[in-house]
Enzyme design. Structure first.
Site, mmCIF file in Angstrom:
data_model
loop_
_atom_site.group_PDB
_atom_site.id
_atom_site.type_symbol
_atom_site.label_atom_id
_atom_site.label_comp_id
_atom_site.label_asym_id
_atom_site.label_seq_id
_atom_site.Cartn_x
_atom_site.Cartn_y
_atom_site.Cartn_z
ATOM 1 N N CYS A 51 0.805 -1.226 0.000
ATOM 2 C CA CYS A 51 0.000 0.000 0.000
ATOM 3 C C CYS A 51 0.835 1.271 0.000
ATOM 4 O O CYS A 51 0.350 2.320 -0.420
ATOM 5 C CB CYS A 51 -0.959 0.006 1.189
ATOM 6 N N GLU A 1232 -16.011 -20.025 -2.025
ATOM 7 C CA GLU A 1232 -16.939 -18.910 -2.216
ATOM 8 C C GLU A 1232 -18.239 -19.002 -1.408
ATOM 9 O O GLU A 1232 -18.722 -17.983 -0.905
ATOM 10 C CB GLU A 1232 -17.277 -18.777 -3.714
#
Length: 1287
Positions: A51, A1232
């Protein structure tokens, strides 16, 4: 600028990294970070960088420095991505490589993290390891809660944090801590040479000066020297923690930098009977220690500092607080009035004043200023003044001060509102005020800080007087409404009404905590739900069958130790190639315009730039998406269709040079139009993509609804435009070879990369070699989007004939790459008195961006009805065409959203009938033999059994009664509980997945290459377990090799949750081929032969010891192969004054079939649930309505869940004795489906809000759009300040 220098200044800094002395002169640019030096110079790639903001924790390393105020060594964690290289003088750093490795010995932290499956993709693991190491170096016997709080600066997208926390909490004082002496001796920073170590880490008192690229770096050793430097009138940046660069990245330009570390005057701590003086170089962590020590040693005068010390924990994160100073925080506030400074509010409450030196002041002396004077001073020019210290006066027990912070996420988040107060009473028992109180509100608006009129009114008033309270609320409300809050147009700010309600609510909390004898029903309003959190606990239950081992055996991933020790090599960690170059995209700054001209001259003239490539330079097709997808331009040619769209690529000798030059390309636009950004914008402008699939018509929905006993209609807005937030950005390297191109890239779909590069270069696909060992998380986001990098780098490599690497950091990823698409839904429903559904009519609107390539709308009809049988449907889908990046697949893409829509409809029906929602859900459950809306048959469904078991194990009805009792006794805190069931169908009929299994004749060891990509889901481990099981060899003899398109051609993406199963199926079949081939030789072997002897025999007789198997689509009877049944029960606590939520407990019962590896599957399920939690309550992409620019493209504004956002009590159980009859070795997927179960969080929050609304006389269904952020929760709770009272 050198007039303040001295001849005896040293020109070299020294520090240690893993015990090795480093000496630096002027070899590196002054902006170089420690992280860059560690990775690029020392080649210690265990430390990751993503980041560049100090917000993700990937880059954390441990530091030891000498504290001149205590004459002791200080242990701390730091974000190496921000920490300046030239500030490292005198430090000793430890990286993850300095702790241990799997070939010699692992550090206990590394081992325990791996053993709990706390490392999935592994990219964040070194950061977590080093954060824990620093914690133990500071405190060898921490509590569990202290350990959890120490991870407020580390993000993990894979695990859901539970496994990480379990591993780390094993070091707690009441668990299995490392012995104090063992810890000290385990890894002495300097190879055990303490004498050498003290020389490196002790206070470096010499001043330092270096000049590079016409800029100066100073590290003066006296305040006098510093002031001499400042008098040159140059524009300097003071270097303390350098943390502000993570927020405001485009600072400067500066003439130089000044490191303040060696200035004892700025590190001083002095106290007398009137004041406490604290130097400006004091970090926030140090300030916390000082406050606690002083309040403990002098409680009569400074007891209030203990409370303030606790509040400092909410500022930034531990790695930031360790290096950021209180003075630096104030400077940021002065330079950026919109900055929500926690420090300012805290110090103002403490009545702090600061000493400020202004070199332009004729007096040439420091001046004592109040904080308001400092902020308002126009004499203090940017970067040309120095805060020297602060002065805090004593406060006896007649003073009461406190501070409140409400932010969008519980930790590592800036505030929506900071509120602080200071009251002085006649005596400790009285509530009669003496003098004017202080009421600070930061964040309401840029110029509103003190509630002056309310302060004036309250002067000398009695706070126990109800009328005084009511009048003060009235005055404060008026002040807030006139504060300018309604003039704020910044989309990043919450609504003005919420800010006003929040400010008044915090004021109310402060009043209640000050007066005695508050009645119970309102007393609970005082407590902050975030602070009520204790250390989390968990439970995991699953089966293992020893007769099937290593299949079903819970074990760490085979590469887990490499990950936690930092030895795993990701694409960006690979050795730099000879003549390596680096690329950075030229990005559009508007979303909807024609390109008039592109001026690259200034960028081309930057030293180190070797080429710039635009659409005109593409040798083949300007398209990154192979058929059957629609065309997506690699580089925008004639027009731009979203802000952040690549227009070209700058290639340079370094990433930094390429990035800098990319911003120097001048693009002129014509016909700039307001972008279409929302579904409602698209509806107004009739902007739609062609329908992806026909309407779903089952029965006659219109007639069924018309003939029903009851009818409802409604709508739902789901703007949770969730970003994948993989911790490893998208990175690719393209190297020209003698016969084509070699590509190493972070992709989930190597075949797509191969085809896209072939198209763009206009060469045969056989010339393109793509390979992937593992990637640092994907979640669907690396399925097609890496094509953009691969093709761009390939174009540059085509011309340069040099390797080209492109590394998208977080900001670039979020700008270029799309998100989960927002939805807007309208529905009509018919049902009977019991809640049984008769018919549903839907209009589904979603926006996949400027192209429908990322939409999975065509698949939704197989999923959306979940566990519910409705006989009549009419579903119409509409794809809104907007000026946003193409939406990308995000874990359970589109499918996840459709489940939320369905659950909202069920909830609406229950609210209409005033029934417990679980009753309505149960009456509509599918039964065995039913068929779904898409015609999929359900021979095995048992959702009713699962829900009944979960109701019993979670004690649903008992807790529901307790919640009702709690809600009746607490006016402003409400609890809610919800059970959400799930049926999730999966298909094996997707595409090609192959495997090659080879046995080595020397010793019988086995190597495997399969078509899946390892991205944290444990596919390599499961494949190895299956090979070992089928061949009957020890797991240690099986190794899984790299995935490439030579051995694994034409394969489909890794996704859809079933790749692990299908790759396991492929290797099992390949092993069966080998076993059949070996059978004749086996018959000739003597008794008690070994595997290696069998292989040697077969090889000597010319047997083929390798076998390949290709798993083809269409081998199963139905498109959807099997269903997963599951349910979750979640209980939450909300604060209706602030909207904050605490998830108290989640129980999940999940049908995993016969788990191949319970440790891995539990981790997948937990990670999916927590990612879904982020979608439900935290995550949203916010765009500038005029330019279309993504405004929250980093960790400062985008907030995925962190460790203290997960359920406090997190229980996971897999259904027992239920192998999947059509699954691979009886297994079912876990990647998922668990996301859907996070709906239980949303609907538990709804239940809590309903309790608040009911108390205020409002019942029935209400619209709660997603994400259910704190402002939406507070506003939906219908709390009105007019109802506030003292008793």
């Amino acid at each position: 600028m050198s007039s303040g220098t001295k001849n005896n200044e040293k020109r070299e800094i020294s520090f240690y990294v893993n015990g090795k002395l480093q000496k630096i002169k002027d070899e590196y640019p002054l902006y170089t970070s420690l992280g860059s030096y560690i990775r690029n110079v020392l080649k210690l790639t265990g430390t990751k960088v993503y980041c560049h903001e100090g917000g993700c924790g990937c880059c954390v390393v441990h530091a030891t420095e000498f504290d001149s105020t205590t004459n002791q060594y200080k242990e701390l964690s730091v974000n190496s991505c921000l920490f300046p290289l030239y500030s490292c003088d005198g430090y000793s750093f430890t990286t993850v490589e300095g702790l241990g490795n799997k070939n010699t010995s692992l550090h206990p932290i590394q081992k325990r993290l791996a053993d709990t499956n706390g490392s999935q993709c592994g990219f964040c693991s070194p950061g977590f390891v080093m954060a824990m190491y620093s914690k133990l170096k500071q405190n060898t016997k921490p509590t569990k809660e202290e350990i959890e709080k120490s991870f407020d600066g580390n993000i993990c997208r894979c695990t859901g944090y539970r496994a990480i926390l379990d591993a780390m909490k094993s070091f707690a004082v009441d668990e299995d801590p490392i012995d104090i002496e063992d810890l000290k001796n385990l890894k002495c920073l300097n190879n055990g040479n303490k004498k050498e170590c003290s020389g490196a880490c002790s206070s470096h008192s010499e001043s330092f000066h270096v000049k590079r690229d016409n800029k100066d770096w100073y590290a003066p050793n006296s305040l006098e020297s510093l002031k001499q430097i400042m008098k040159t009138n140059a524009k300097f940046r003071f270097m303390c923690g350098n943390t502000s660069i993570g927020i405001y990245k485009r600072q400067g330009p500066f003439d130089g930098f000044i490191n303040l570390k060696n200035l004892r005057d700025l590190n001083k701590i002095e106290k007398d009977h009137k004041y406490l003086i604290i130097g400006s170089y004091t970090t926030l962590s140090k300030l916390q220690e000082i406050f606690r020590d002083i309040s403990s040693n002098d409680p009569e005068n400074f007891s209030h500092l203990s409370l303030m010390a606790n509040h400092i924990n909410r500022i930034g994160n531990i790695h930031v607080r360790n290096v950021a100073t209180w003075a630096g925080n104030l400077v940021i506030k002065k330079e950026h009035l919109d900055f929500p400074s926690d420090v300012l509010a805290i110090l103002e409450a403490c009545d702090a004043k600061i000493n400020v030196f202004n070199p332009l002041d004729e007096q040439q002396e420091s001046r004592l200023m109040s904080l308001s004077e400092f902020l308002g001073s126009k004499e203090l020019k940017t970067n040309q003044y120095l805060i020297e210290s602060m002065r805090l006066p004593t406060m006896n027990r007649n003073f009461k001060i406190n501070y409140f912070k409400v932010s969008p996420r519980s930790s590592n988040s800036h505030a929506y509102i900071n509120f602080a107060y200071r009251f002085q009473f006649e005596n400790a028992e009285s509530r009669k005020l003496v003098n004017k109180p202080l009421l600070i509100f930061s964040g309401v608006s840029e110029h509103f800080f003190n509630a002056f009129k309310t302060e004036e009114f309250l002067t000398n008033q009695d706070l126990s007087n109800e009328e005084v309270f009511k009048k003060s609320i009235e005055i404060l409300t008026n002040e807030l409404q006139l504060s300018g809050v309604f003039d704020i147009k910044d989309p990043l700010h919450p609504p003005a009404d919420y800010k006003i309600n929040l400010a008044i609510g915090l004021f109310y909390k402060s009043w209640l905590e000050l007066i005695p004898n508050v009645k119970q029903e309102i007393k609970s309003a005082i407590d902050n739900v975030i602070d009520l959190r204790t250390a989390s606990k968990s439970e995991q239950i699953f089966e293992t069958k020893s007769n099937l081992h290593p299949v079903t055996k819970p074990m760490p991933k085979i590469n887990a130790y490499s990950q936690t020790s930092g030895e795993t090599k990701y694409v960006d960690d690979l050795s730099i190639l000879s003549h390596q170059t680096h690329g950075a995209f030229i990005l559009s700054t508007v979303a909807r315009a024609k390109i008039e001209s592109i001026d690259i001259e200034a960028a081309l003239n930057v030293p180190g730039v070797v080429g710039i490539y635009l659409a005109k330079d593409i040798p083949g097709e300007n398209n990154v998406m192979p058929k059957p997808f629609g065309v997506e331009e690699l580089f925008a040619d004639k027009e731009v269709v979203y802000c952040g769209q690549p227009i070209g690529l700058v290639v340079a000798e370094s990433h930094e040079i390429a990035k800098k030059a990319s911003h120097m390309v001048k693009i002129s636009y014509a016909d700039i139009q307001k972008p279409i950004l929302t579904i409602h914008d698209a509806i107004r402008e009739n902007s739609f993509h062609p329908k992806p699939i026909g309407d779903l018509l089952k029965g006659d929905a219109a007639a069924a609804i018309e003939n029903s006993d009851h009818k409802i209609s409604g709508e739902l807005e789901i703007d949770s435009s969730q970003f994948n937030f993989y911790l490893e950005g998208i990175i690719g390297n393209v190297e020209p070879t003698e016969d084509g191109y070699k590509i190493e890239i972070t992709t989930q779909w190597i075949d797509s990369v191969q085809r896209s590069v072939s198209m763009v270069l206009g060469v045969p696909t056989g010339c393109i070699d793509v390979q992937v060992k593992q990637i640092g998380g994907g979640f669907g986001g690396k399925t097609t989007r890496p094509n953009i990098l691969a093709t761009a780098a390939a174009v540059a490599a085509h011309y340069l004939r040099r390797p080209v690497k492109i590394h998208l950091d977080l900001n670039d990823c979020m700008d270029i790459i799309g998100k989960r698409p927002p939805w807007y839904v309208k529905y009509n429903v018919g049902f009977d008195q019991s809640g049984k559904l008769n018919g549903i009519d839907y209009d589904w609107y979603s926006t996949p961006g400027f192209t429908p390539n990322g939409s999975l709308a065509f698949a939704l009809y197989n999923f959306f009805d979940s566990a519910y049988n409705c006989p009549n449907y009419n579903v119409r889908q509409h794809l809104a065409k907007t000026n946003k990046a193409a939406s990308t697949e995000v874990r359970s893409p589109d499918v996840f959203t459709s489940y939320t829509v369905t659950e909202n409809v069920i909830q609406h029906v229950a609210n209409y009938l005033n029934k417990d929602p679980i009753e309505v859900r149960e009456i509509n459950f599918f039964q065995k033999g039913d068929k779904t809306a898409s015609g999929h048959s359900l021979p095995y469904i048992e959702i009713d059994r699962i829900v009944n078991e979960l109701k019993e194990t979670s004690e649903y009805y008992k807790r529901k009664a307790e919640i009702e009792q709690f809600n009746s006794l607490n006016k402003f805190k409400k609890r809610g509980i919800s059970i959400i069931p799930m049926r999730y169908p999966l298909t094996y009929n997707l595409g090609y997945y192959n495997a090659l299994v080879s046995v080595k004749h020397h010793d019988g060891s086995v190597t495997v290459s399969h078509g899946g990509i390892e991205m944290g889901q444990g596919i390599h481990t499961k494949v190895a377990q299956c090979v070992a099981y089928e061949l009957g060899v020890p797991l240690e003899m099986v190794s899984v090799k790299i995935t490439n398109n030579l051995v694994n051609p034409n394969i489909l993406w890794t996704g859809g949750s079933v790749t692990s199963e299908l790759c396991c199926k492929s290797v099992l079949e390949a092993c069966k081929i080998l076993k059949e081939r070996l059978e004749p030789f086996r018959k000739e072997m003597p008794e008690n032969y070994t595997w290696s002897e069998l292989i040697a025999k077969a090889f000597s007789l010319n047997a083929d010891l390798s076998a390949m198997y290709l798993q083809r689509p269409g081998k199963f009877d139905e498109l959807m192969t099997y269903d997963i049944d599951a349910a979750a029960c979640t209980e939450v606590l909300i604060d209706t004054l602030t909207g904050e939520t605490q998830i108290l407990r989640t129980d999940i019962l999940y049908d995993c079939g016969q788990t191949t590896n319970g440790l891995i599957d539990v981790g997948q399920a937990e990670g999916g649930f927590v990612m879904g939690l982020g979608y439900m309550i935290l995550e949203k992409s916010i765009f500038d309505p005029d330019t279309g620019k993504l405004l929250n493209n980093g960790t400062w504004e985008y907030k995925p869940p962190m460790a203290r956002d997960i359920p406090m009590d997190f229980r996971m159980k897999f259904v027992e004795n239920k192998p999947n009859p059509v699954g691979v070795l009886g297994s079912k997927a876990t990647g998922e489906p668990p996301l859907i179960l996070s709906n239980s969080v949303l609907f538990a929050i709804r239940a809590a809000i309903e309790a608040s609304r009911k108390e205020r006389g409002v019942t029935g269904h209400f619209k709660l759009d997603l994400p259910a952020s704190i402002e939406k929760v507070q506003q939906a709770s219908l709390v009105n300040p007019s109802e506030f009272c003292l008793n």
